[in-house]
Design an enzyme around this catalytic site. Structure first.
Site, short mmCIF file in Angstrom:
data_model
loop_
_atom_site.label_atom_id
_atom_site.label_comp_id
_atom_site.label_asym_id
_atom_site.label_seq_id
_atom_site.Cartn_x
_atom_site.Cartn_y
_atom_site.Cartn_z
CG HIS A 233 33.91 29.05 34.52
ND1 HIS A 233 34.55 30.00 35.26
CD2 HIS A 233 34.53 27.87 34.83
CE1 HIS A 233 35.50 29.45 35.99
NE2 HIS A 233 35.50 28.15 35.75
CE1 TYR A 237 40.46 26.53 34.62
CE2 TYR A 237 38.15 27.16 34.50
CZ TYR A 237 39.30 26.97 35.24
OH TYR A 237 39.30 27.23 36.57
CG HIS A 384 39.78 37.64 38.34
ND1 HIS A 384 40.68 36.82 38.98
CD2 HIS A 384 39.01 36.82 37.57
CE1 HIS A 384 40.49 35.56 38.62
NE2 HIS A 384 39.48 35.54 37.76
CG PHE A 385 38.03 38.62 33.52
CD1 PHE A 385 38.13 37.29 33.19
CD2 PHE A 385 36.83 39.07 34.06
CE1 PHE A 385 37.09 36.41 33.38
CE2 PHE A 385 35.77 38.20 34.26
CZ PHE A 385 35.89 36.87 33.92
CG HIS A 386 42.63 43.72 32.54
ND1 HIS A 386 41.28 43.95 32.69
CD2 HIS A 386 42.97 44.31 31.36
CE1 HIS A 386 40.84 44.65 31.67
NE2 HIS A 386 41.83 44.86 30.84
NE ARG A 449 31.73 43.13 36.54
CZ ARG A 449 31.58 41.98 35.89
NH1 ARG A 449 32.25 41.75 34.78
NH2 ARG A 449 30.76 41.06 36.34
NE ARG A 450 29.27 43.84 32.22
CZ ARG A 450 28.92 42.98 33.18
NH1 ARG A 450 28.33 43.41 34.27
NH2 ARG A 450 29.15 41.69 33.04
#
Length: 563
Positions: A233, A237, A384-386, A449-450
């Protein structure tokens, strides 16, 4: 050193150091590896979308999960880490300087990281480490994969130590002055990185390497995942804070303004340090073996990061409005319309900022107990990560590259390259909107996913999934065109643009800003609070995990071997 007197305070404007050719070669070495990684990782991402849509079948016996692992590791770990460290070295060299010894140590960090990257990449390409970027046990990779990862982490620690030494030397020469804002921000980011990466380093050195070498018969899966997400996590950041550095201290200069509040910027980074590390359980909400009370506590701590995020949004838009109104743009949104939208140094990061609005909203859903159960392990999380790292962070990094690369190579950002950059930014945001949007929708429909599967048992749902996977392939193709254009622009800026002097834009404070309190640089206090928060959030649940792990009983301990 120049001194600027105002009615409210005496502002000392720190001297900026010229970047020599030897320093520029160091910074460009890191950035070059980052953009090579962008091309390789982007190609792997394109192949994934084409496979999932049923458009192609991978040739030569290449496995989908091998491609997926390359994509995740090379982009989420290699590209980001190399660019961030190169960028931060440039910021430190410009604001506090770098000595010859420090530069040699920085080169050492580069070579350690590069050797580790090559080792890790070689094992993936040889098909001996198709374990994805999270390398979850019981999936097992070749020992050299884990050793390579360890070297990348150790190399980054060397870079962090160099940064700390740079600030220490500068403070010793300027005992009664606050450190430059960007140097303060780099220090916070590297403190967070080193504390966080202790978790993944412990997992790799204590668990994965002995297990992969055959010295340990079993591996505690929950311990390994807990240590990974203790790191995983704050890794988010570690990606975001360099973008925040550009937003806080560089974008104001580009638009002709000044930093809204030095104190607020420093406080927001301190809060990010506090609330980025002790929250890894919100990635493990569906996993057994962790007391729900501790999951809830870490979810609450996760939401605390909303505070510095909103502080950042307030500060940035205050800077935009103040600058616009000083230039005479009236009305409710006149200042917004007259921002320099045709300057790619502003446009690319600004598009990244705007993308962070839906990205942040998705993050709130991911960290929520009940809503996480709906989207966990679906394509929603990938989307979300993209939106966050692949849009917000990458567009900001692209925006930084338009001025940083020519500054380091002694060339100029020409109007034609600026226009190409604007086209590239638009291509990127359009491609990502299509791809990430379809990922979010497919995730809500339960698409996993994956997974390389484009259909599941001939169900009606599979047809819906396939439609969204075709949309992802279209978006991925547009994004790859954007990658090719960005790589072309980088080569142009590095080698073929006209020679000249490109500015290194660092904004000053507002003239009437209140002095920054001295306690902002009380490192013992901030690190101490961070450690206490980590101990509070992890000590009891970690002891429980170890005490209540029955040997050889899934999902905790799994036998050795490739799964």
């Amino acid at each position: 050193m120049s001194i600027k007197k105002t009615m409210s305070a005496v502002h000392i404007i720190p001297k900026q150091f010229p970047i020599t050719k030897k320093e520029a070669r160091l910074y460009m070495a890191f950035i070059s590896v980052a953009f090579i990684s962008l091309f390789i990782g982007g190609l792997m991402g394109l192949l994934q979308t084409l496979v999932r849509s049923g458009t192609i079948t991978l040739p030569w016996g290449i496995d989908y999960y091998q491609v997926l692992t390359v994509h995740g590791v090379i982009l989420a770990l290699v590209l980001t880490t190399f660019f961030i460290i190169g960028f931060q070295f440039a910021l430190m060299g410009k604001t506090v300087g770098i000595s010859m010894k420090q530069r040699k140590a920085a080169w050492l960090s580069f070579w350690i990281m590069l050797i580790g990257t090559i080792m890790t990449a070689a094992m993936i390409l040889l098909g001996k480490a198709s374990v994805l970027y999270t390398f979850y046990a019981p999936l097992q990779a070749h020992p050299l994969f884990y050793i390579g990862l360890a070297l990348v982490i150790v190399g980054s620690w060397v870079a962090g130590i160099v940064n700390f030494r740079q600030v220490y030397v500068w403070k010793r020469a300027h005992p009664h002055e606050k450190s430059p804002l960007l140097a303060f921000m780099v220090t916070i980011n590297m403190i967070m990185w080193i504390i966080a990466s202790l978790g993944v380093a412990a997992a790799v050195l204590v668990q994965f390497i002995p297990w992969s070498l055959g010295y340990a018969e079993t591996i505690n899966v929950l311990v390994s995942r807990t240590l990974f997400w203790y790191f995983g996590h704050p890794l988010v950041y570690f990606w975001l804070l360099p973008a925040y550095m550009a937003w806080y201290a560089i974008i104001p200069k580009i638009i002709g303004g000044k930093i809204f509040s030095d104190s607020l910027a420093r406080l927001s980074f301190i809060l990010f340090l506090f609330f980025s590390i002790p929250v890894g359980f919100h990635h493990q909400l569906t996993e057994p073996g962790i007391d729900p009370v501790w999951k809830f506590i870490q979810v609450v701590l996760t939401f605390m990061v909303v505070i510095p995020t909103l502080m950042t949004a307030f500060s940035l838009f205050a800077t935009f409005e103040i600058t616009g109104r000083k230039k005479g743009f009236g009305g409710l949104f006149g200042w917004f319309r007259h921002l320099p939208w045709k300057d790619v140094r502003f446009l690319a990061p600004m598009l990244g900022m705007l993308a962070f609005i839906p990205g942040g909203a998705g993050g709130i859903i991911n960290a929520s107990h009940q809503m996480n159960a709906v989207v966990h392990n679906t394509m929603w999380v990938t989307g979300h990560f993209h939106l966050t790292v692949a849009t917000t962070v990458m567009l900001t990094f692209f925006g930084v590259s338009y001025w940083l690369i020519p500054h380091l190579t002694g060339r100029k950002l020409t109007p034609s390259i600026n226009k190409l950059g604007i086209i590239q930014s638009i291509i990127w945001i359009v491609g990502m909107a299509i791809m990430s949007g379809s990922m979010h929708i497919q995730g809500l429909l339960g698409g996993p996913r994956r997974s390389s599967y484009s259909e599941y048992g001939g169900t009606e749902q599979a047809a819906d999934w396939l439609g969204y996977q075709i949309a992802q392939a279209i978006g991925g193709t547009i994004l790859f065109i954007g990658i090719l254009l960005m790589v072309y622009i980088v080569i142009k800026l590095a080698f073929f643009a006209p020679t000249g002097k490109e500015a290194f834009p660092i904004a000053e404070e507002e003239a009437n800003a209140k002095p920054t309190p001295k306690f902002m640089e009380n490192w013992k206090l901030w690190i101490g609070i961070t450690v206490l928060l980590i101990l509070f959030a992890y000590t009891v649940p970690f002891i429980d995990i170890i005490q209540h792990s029955p040997p050889g009983s899934p999902p905790f301990d799994w036998p050795i071997g490739n799964q």
